[in-house]
Write a protein that holds these residues in place. Structure first.
Motif, PDB file in Angstrom:
ATOM      1  N   VAL A  93       1.137  -1.261  -0.017  1.00 55.21           N
ATOM      2  CA  VAL A  93      -0.171   0.198  -0.142  1.00 55.21           C
ATOM      3  C   VAL A  93       1.036   1.534  -0.185  1.00 55.21           C
ATOM      4  O   VAL A  93       1.121   2.345   1.309  1.00 55.21           O
ATOM      5  CB  VAL A  93      -0.534   0.694   1.255  1.00 55.21           C
ATOM      6  N   PRO A  94       0.948   1.775  -1.530  1.00 54.03           N
ATOM      7  CA  PRO A  94       1.412   2.813  -0.920  1.00 54.03           C
ATOM      8  C   PRO A  94       1.566   3.644  -1.103  1.00 54.03           C
ATOM      9  O   PRO A  94      -0.054   4.544  -1.061  1.00 54.03           O
ATOM     10  CB  PRO A  94       2.591   2.652  -2.861  1.00 54.03           C
ATOM     11  N   ASP A  95       2.227   5.571  -0.492  1.00 50.25           N
ATOM     12  CA  ASP A  95       1.379   6.273  -0.226  1.00 50.25           C
ATOM     13  C   ASP A  95       1.554   7.558  -1.512  1.00 50.25           C
ATOM     14  O   ASP A  95       2.947   7.803  -1.502  1.00 50.25           O
ATOM     15  CB  ASP A  95       1.787   6.702   1.398  1.00 50.25           C
ATOM     16  N   PRO A  96       0.962   8.295  -1.849  1.00 48.47           N
ATOM     17  CA  PRO A  96      -0.866   8.155  -1.435  1.00 48.47           C
ATOM     18  C   PRO A  96      -1.370   7.454  -1.731  1.00 48.47           C
ATOM     19  O   PRO A  96      -2.964   7.462  -2.192  1.00 48.47           O
ATOM     20  CB  PRO A  96      -0.735   9.639  -1.783  1.00 48.47           C
ATOM     21  N   GLU A  97      -1.005   6.528  -3.078  1.00 52.20           N
ATOM     22  CA  GLU A  97      -2.074   5.956  -4.396  1.00 52.20           C
ATOM     23  C   GLU A  97      -2.640   4.694  -3.642  1.00 52.20           C
ATOM     24  O   GLU A  97      -3.314   4.674  -4.348  1.00 52.20           O
ATOM     25  CB  GLU A  97      -1.339   5.525  -5.434  1.00 52.20           C
ATOM     26  N   GLY A  98      -2.259   4.449  -2.395  1.00 52.98           N
ATOM     27  CA  GLY A  98      -2.816   3.335  -2.451  1.00 52.98           C
ATOM     28  C   GLY A  98      -2.803   1.808  -3.148  1.00 52.98           C
ATOM     29  O   GLY A  98      -1.900   1.670  -3.806  1.00 52.98           O
ATOM     30  N   ALA A  99      -3.859   1.305  -2.568  1.00 53.08           N
ATOM     31  CA  ALA A  99      -3.728  -0.426  -3.941  1.00 53.08           C
ATOM     32  C   ALA A  99      -5.364  -0.557  -4.364  1.00 53.08           C
ATOM     33  O   ALA A  99      -5.867  -0.498  -3.286  1.00 53.08           O
ATOM     34  CB  ALA A  99      -3.156  -1.433  -2.677  1.00 53.08           C
ATOM     35  N   VAL A 100      -5.721  -1.199  -5.248  1.00 51.26           N
ATOM     36  CA  VAL A 100      -6.708  -1.790  -5.427  1.00 51.26           C
ATOM     37  C   VAL A 100      -7.278  -3.154  -5.213  1.00 51.26           C
ATOM     38  O   VAL A 100      -5.909  -3.956  -5.680  1.00 51.26           O
ATOM     39  CB  VAL A 100      -7.442  -1.174  -6.626  1.00 51.26           C
ATOM     40  N   LEU A 101      -7.852  -3.739  -4.110  1.00 49.91           N
ATOM     41  CA  LEU A 101      -7.884  -5.741  -4.781  1.00 49.91           C
ATOM     42  C   LEU A 101      -9.323  -5.721  -5.279  1.00 49.91           C
ATOM     43  O   LEU A 101     -10.196  -5.077  -5.119  1.00 49.91           O
ATOM     44  CB  LEU A 101      -8.326  -6.076  -3.264  1.00 49.91           C
TER      45      LEU A 101
END
Length: 142
Positions: A93-101
């Motif tokens: 979970v990188p910041d700031p983009e996050g992740a999508v499950l």
């Protein structure tokens, strides 16, 4: 799954796929709710120091997010009788983009007792993060 739809469920039926965005705020909230404050879930410096590519989502958070495909389909979280997964890869979970499950579900079997086995496929950026993800769901009694 409405009462009318229960009788029409067949092996091979697909559940509506869903995408679940995950960001650092979600991980902090989950840490507070679960009591799991391991720093690899919120501190990038520590996570990379121990060899991770970045902060990673809690495994149980990932597992709980994935089962939402089944609970939304069933219409009742209490309908899930069994649920198990194998963790194959951490959700970075990188910041700031996050992740999508991304989660897809498929009916594996409709049992004589009215329960339904559902297989889940959970991926992030096309890579499987949960393997052997399977739920057994209680349907409306016939």
């Amino acid at each position: 799954m409405s009462e009318a739809a229960v009788g029409t469920v067949q092996a091979g039926d697909e559940l509506p796929a869903q995408d679940f965005p995950i960001n650092r705020y979600d991980l902090i909230r989950y840490a507070g709710a679960s009591g799991d404050f391991n720093v690899i879930h919120w501190n990038e410096r520590v996570a990379t120091t121990v060899g991770l590519p970045n902060v990673i989502a809690h495994g149980m958070f990932t597992m709980a997010s994935a089962i939402r495909v089944v609970t939304d389909w069933a219409g009742d979280p209490g309908a899930v009788l069994e649920y198990g997964v194998r963790f194959t890869r951490p959700v970075v979970v990188p910041d700031p983009e996050g992740a999508v499950l991304h989660v897809e579900g498929k009916v594996r079997d409709v049992r004589d007792d009215g329960t339904v086995e559902v297989d889940l496929t959970s991926t992030v950026d096309g890579q499987t993060v949960l393997a052997k993800a399977r739920a057994v769901v209680r349907t409306v009694k016939r």
